[in-house]
Scaffold this motif. Structure first.
Motif, PDB file in Angstrom:
ATOM      1  N   GLU A  41       0.847  -1.193   0.000  1.00 13.30           N
ATOM      2  CA  GLU A  41       0.000   0.000   0.000  1.00 13.30           C
ATOM      3  C   GLU A  41       0.883   1.243   0.000  1.00 13.30           C
ATOM      4  N   SER A  42       0.650   2.143  -0.953  1.00 12.60           N
ATOM      5  CA  SER A  42       1.404   3.387  -1.020  1.00 12.60           C
ATOM      6  C   SER A  42       0.537   4.548  -0.549  1.00 12.60           C
ATOM      7  N   GLU A  43       0.955   5.182   0.534  1.00  9.66           N
ATOM      8  CA  GLU A  43       0.252   6.378   0.997  1.00  9.66           C
ATOM      9  C   GLU A  43       0.565   7.567   0.096  1.00  9.66           C
ATOM     10  N   ILE A  44       1.779   7.599  -0.431  1.00 17.86           N
ATOM     11  CA  ILE A  44       2.180   8.717  -1.289  1.00 17.86           C
ATOM     12  C   ILE A  44       1.362   8.738  -2.575  1.00 17.86           C
ATOM     13  N   LEU A  45       1.190   7.571  -3.189  1.00 18.15           N
ATOM     14  CA  LEU A  45       0.444   7.486  -4.441  1.00 18.15           C
ATOM     15  C   LEU A  45      -1.045   7.226  -4.218  1.00 18.15           C
ATOM     16  N   ASN A  46      -1.399   6.905  -2.979  1.00 19.25           N
ATOM     17  CA  ASN A  46      -2.791   6.622  -2.623  1.00 19.25           C
ATOM     18  C   ASN A  46      -3.353   5.465  -3.459  1.00 19.25           C
ATOM     19  N   GLU A  47      -2.573   4.381  -3.519  1.00 21.43           N
ATOM     20  CA  GLU A  47      -2.999   3.209  -4.285  1.00 21.43           C
ATOM     21  C   GLU A  47      -2.145   2.008  -3.896  1.00 21.43           C
ATOM     22  N   GLU A  48      -2.591   0.827  -4.277  1.00 25.84           N
ATOM     23  CA  GLU A  48      -1.798  -0.379  -4.095  1.00 25.84           C
ATOM     24  C   GLU A  48      -0.833  -0.540  -5.265  1.00 25.84           C
ATOM     25  N   ARG A  49       0.384  -1.060  -4.961  1.00 31.32           N
ATOM     26  CA  ARG A  49       1.368  -1.298  -6.015  1.00 31.32           C
ATOM     27  C   ARG A  49       1.864  -2.738  -5.938  1.00 31.32           C
ATOM     28  N   LYS A  50       1.985  -3.350  -7.091  1.00 31.95           N
ATOM     29  CA  LYS A  50       2.506  -4.714  -7.170  1.00 31.95           C
ATOM     30  C   LYS A  50       4.019  -4.663  -7.384  1.00 31.95           C
ATOM     31  N   ILE A  51       4.724  -5.475  -6.587  1.00 36.60           N
ATOM     32  CA  ILE A  51       6.181  -5.506  -6.611  1.00 36.60           C
ATOM     33  C   ILE A  51       6.642  -6.950  -6.793  1.00 36.60           C
ATOM     34  N   ALA A  52       7.471  -7.189  -7.792  1.00 37.58           N
ATOM     35  CA  ALA A  52       8.029  -8.522  -8.038  1.00 37.58           C
ATOM     36  C   ALA A  52       9.451  -8.575  -7.487  1.00 37.58           C
ATOM     37  N   VAL A  53       9.811  -9.697  -6.853  1.00 39.36           N
ATOM     38  CA  VAL A  53      11.127  -9.833  -6.220  1.00 39.36           C
ATOM     39  C   VAL A  53      11.793 -11.128  -6.671  1.00 39.36           C
ATOM     40  N   PHE A  54      13.036 -11.014  -7.101  1.00 46.57           N
ATOM     41  CA  PHE A  54      13.848 -12.180  -7.462  1.00 46.57           C
ATOM     42  C   PHE A  54      15.099 -12.177  -6.595  1.00 46.57           C
ATOM     43  N   THR A  55      15.340 -13.277  -5.886  1.00 49.56           N
ATOM     44  CA  THR A  55      16.527 -13.379  -5.035  1.00 49.56           C
ATOM     45  C   THR A  55      17.605 -14.196  -5.739  1.00 49.56           C
ATOM     46  N   PRO A  56      18.876 -13.820  -5.582  1.00 52.80           N
ATOM     47  CA  PRO A  56      19.955 -14.551  -6.248  1.00 52.80           C
ATOM     48  C   PRO A  56      20.141 -15.946  -5.676  1.00 52.80           C
ATOM     49  N   ASP A  57      20.791 -16.792  -6.449  1.00 50.97           N
ATOM     50  CA  ASP A  57      21.045 -18.164  -6.033  1.00 50.97           C
ATOM     51  C   ASP A  57      21.806 -18.184  -4.710  1.00 50.97           C
ATOM     52  N   GLY A  58      21.347 -18.984  -3.767  1.00 47.42           N
ATOM     53  CA  GLY A  58      22.004 -19.096  -2.469  1.00 47.42           C
ATOM     54  C   GLY A  58      21.502 -18.118  -1.427  1.00 47.42           C
TER      55      GLY A  58
END
Length: 381
Positions: A41-58
């Motif tokens: 939830e973004s208070e600054i943008l006043n909307e929900e934002r989708k965030i994708a995360v990729f973690t490195p091997d290990g």
């Protein structure tokens, strides 16, 4: 003490050659993982934002911190950039990087700096979006993942425009930038004109900026070349590189461009470019200098300790091989390949009892193969 005839020992060494190949394959096996998708939830943008995360091997097994790459237009770019990071890391071109992909809600609004005649509902919301990235998203990433302060912002087209804008609006928020085919012709080349004045003032600058265009015409190519000329002429100490990638179009530049940009930012990581680094202490000194540049300790890759140790074993420099393995163990005490090399070294120097100990240790660590079983059996007989 074990007594072996020459033929008996040769049989073991021949088995060892095949076993080492299998163990190396085991150690280097890589799996490309899918990313995780979050909604914040973004208070600054006043909307929900989708965030994708990729973690490195290990990532899951370790405790180290990672550089972070913030990628714009994630709905288009995330999957293949994650694969590129995975491959470049495995090849030793870059360190492991945590990838944060920002999915668009209103692309035109968020990725464009405010212009004189912009309708704020459609364009010109770049400042609020930047505030979201720096005041909400970056703290969220830091709270939920192990991160190092060194971070990269990367974007294409409007995303490239926003990236260039950020280098001058809040340059200290990211240490490196990749802007591909940035739409710098927008609003009468607003950001190009801003850059001309900005760099005359000796204003704050980031560590590295990479900019590229494809084989394309129009305002994007013309304006980006003007911008590149401004940065190439200034003497502030900025690491800057501009390229025209002839084999890429505006749409296809992202694959080649992100690879080139990452290699530029992490120039020096690929030791194949430095054949003069032919001793382990020279490699360690090289990484010490890289650490000073990036602001934290960078470890010499395991592959370098493995390479130098094997070279000394081939030339029968046993004491130097042991020294290299001791350095290897300081940085990677739990490495399976380290155990394998210790076993090999003890076998080659005739300390069969120690060799057996390390081969059995490999077995206990989950390394299973017919060749390894045969080596252990031969040493026990």
């Amino acid at each position: 003490m074990y007594l072996f005839g020459k033929l008996h020992l040769l049989r073991i060494i021949l088995i060892l050659i095949f076993a080492s190949a299998q163990l190396t394959a085991f150690a280097q096996e890589a799996i490309i993982k899918a990313g995780k998708l979050y909604t914040i939830e973004s208070e600054i943008l006043n909307e929900e934002r989708k965030i994708a995360v990729f973690t490195p091997d290990g990532y899951a097994e370790g405790q180290v911190t990672y550089h972070v790459m913030y990628l714009l237009d994630a709905e288009w770019n995330f999957k293949y950039v994650a694969a590129l990071l995975d491959k470049l890391t495995a090849a030793g071109e870059i360190p492991g990087i945590l990838l944060i992909g920002v999915v668009n809600n209103n692309r035109n609004r968020d990725l464009t700096p405010a212009g004189k005649n912009d309708n704020p509902a459609r364009f010109g919301g770049g400042k609020k979006f930047l505030d979201f990235l720096t005041q909400e998203l970056q703290p969220w990433v830091k709270q939920n993942y192990r991160t190092h302060p060194y971070s990269i912002l990367a974007g294409h087209s409007f995303g490239g425009l926003f990236t260039v804008y950020t280098t001058m609006e809040e340059p200290e928020r990211f240490q490196a930038y990749i802007a591909l085919s940035p739409s710098l012709g927008r609003n009468g080349e607003q950001q190009v004109k801003k850059a001309d004045a900005y760099y005359e003032q000796n204003a704050p600058i980031p560590e590295s900026i990479y900019v590229a265009v494809g084989n394309e015409g129009g305002y994007t190519a013309i304006s980006t070349k003007k911008y590149a000329h401004i940065l190439q002429d200034q003497e502030s100490g900025l690491r800057f590189k501009f390229e025209k990638l002839e084999d890429s179009s505006h749409e296809s530049i992202t694959i080649e461009g992100f690879i080139h940009g990452l290699k530029f930012i992490y120039e020096g990581f690929n030791l194949e470019q430095f054949p003069e680094l032919d001793e382990i202490f020279l490699v360690e000194e090289h990484y010490k200098k890289l650490s000073e540049r990036f602001g934290y300790e960078l470890k010499v890759p395991e592959s370098q300790y493995q390479r130098f140790a094997r070279e000394q074993m081939v030339t029968k420099e046993w004491d130097y091989a042991r020294f290299i393995l001791s350095q290897y163990e300081k940085h990677y005490p739990g490495s399976i390949e380290l155990v394998s090399l210790k076993a090999d070294l003890n076998l080659l120097t005739g300390d069969f009892k120690e060799a057996l100990k390390y081969y059995e240790m490999l077995n206990s660590l989950g390394v299973e193969s017919e060749s390894l079983s045969r080596i252990i059996k031969e040493l026990k007989d």
